[in-house]
Design a protein around this motif. Structure first.
Motif, PDB file in Angstrom:
ATOM      1  N   ARG A 111       0.852  -1.176   0.000  1.00  0.00           N
ATOM      2  CA  ARG A 111       0.000   0.000   0.000  1.00  0.00           C
ATOM      3  C   ARG A 111       0.899   1.242   0.000  1.00  0.00           C
ATOM      4  O   ARG A 111       1.945   1.255   0.627  1.00  0.00           O
ATOM      5  CB  ARG A 111      -0.863  -0.033   1.253  1.00  0.00           C
ATOM      6  N   SER A 112       0.477   2.272  -0.678  1.00  0.00           N
ATOM      7  CA  SER A 112       1.273   3.498  -0.778  1.00  0.00           C
ATOM      8  C   SER A 112       1.557   4.082   0.592  1.00  0.00           C
ATOM      9  O   SER A 112       0.662   4.201   1.429  1.00  0.00           O
ATOM     10  CB  SER A 112       0.525   4.532  -1.623  1.00  0.00           C
ATOM     11  N   THR A 115      -0.679   7.055   1.358  1.00  0.00           N
ATOM     12  CA  THR A 115      -2.079   6.832   1.726  1.00  0.00           C
ATOM     13  C   THR A 115      -2.267   6.886   3.231  1.00  0.00           C
ATOM     14  O   THR A 115      -3.128   7.613   3.732  1.00  0.00           O
ATOM     15  CB  THR A 115      -2.571   5.483   1.162  1.00  0.00           C
ATOM     16  N   ASP A 142      -8.836   2.077  -4.408  1.00  0.00           N
ATOM     17  CA  ASP A 142      -7.555   2.297  -5.072  1.00  0.00           C
ATOM     18  C   ASP A 142      -7.758   3.239  -6.256  1.00  0.00           C
ATOM     19  O   ASP A 142      -8.813   3.211  -6.902  1.00  0.00           O
ATOM     20  CB  ASP A 142      -6.964   0.964  -5.555  1.00  0.00           C
ATOM     21  N   LEU A 150      -6.826  10.552  -5.345  1.00  0.00           N
ATOM     22  CA  LEU A 150      -7.218   9.612  -4.289  1.00  0.00           C
ATOM     23  C   LEU A 150      -8.470  10.138  -3.615  1.00  0.00           C
ATOM     24  O   LEU A 150      -8.556  11.327  -3.316  1.00  0.00           O
ATOM     25  CB  LEU A 150      -6.106   9.498  -3.247  1.00  0.00           C
TER      26      LEU A 150
END
Length: 158
Positions: A111-112, A115, A142, A150
């Motif tokens: 996961r980024s 984020t 996503d 986002l």
């Protein structure tokens, strides 16, 4: 169509802003090392806490409307070169769409890092505005494509 308008807004932002080349490789290496050494759950918690700390370091004025909040957040994000937001009420939650955010190369299987940081940042800012302690900001889905805006939902999550 909102998605296309948001992507166009991000492209215009990137065309006007310049990422500092002196940090690109350093940040990519640092996060690669971080991902190898830290349990994913601990990493998420750390990054979310980092975002909450950023909210305290970059306080907003008390806002009386979502439009004012959006303007204040956009001013802060512009000041740190972190893109733009659009905020709207959407049923049982507040939607925060964030575009033109910093992009750092990382393992695509994880996961980024951004984020979790943004979840902490938005949760912190909304709490400072008087939000319910039970509410948090969470990534809604996503992104459609790398670099696409986002969408975060601020509210009570399952």
């Amino acid at each position: 169509m909102a998605g296309e308008e948001e992507e166009q807004r991000s492209l215009q932002y990137y065309a006007q802003q310049h990422c500092s080349r002196q940090w690109v490789h350093f940040l990519a290496a640092m996060f690669a090392e971080f991902e190898e050494r830290v349990d994913p759950g601990e990493a998420e918690q750390f990054l979310e806490t980092l975002g909450a700390r950023m909210a305290r370091l970059l306080p907003l004025r008390r806002c009386d409307s979502l439009d004012e909040l959006q303007d204040d957040i956009n001013a802060v994000l512009e000041g740190i070169d972190w893109g733009w937001v659009r905020i709207s009420e959407n049923g049982g939650y507040i939607e925060i769409v964030h575009g033109a955010y910093p992009v750092v190369a990382q393992d695509e299987g994880r996961r980024s890092w951004l984020t979790a940081t943004l979840e902490g940042l938005y949760t912190g800012w909304m709490t400072e505005q008087g939000g319910d302690a039970a509410c948090t900001a969470r990534l809604a889905a996503d992104p459609r494509a790398p670099g696409a805006p986002l969408a975060f939902h601020y509210g009570v999550h399952g």
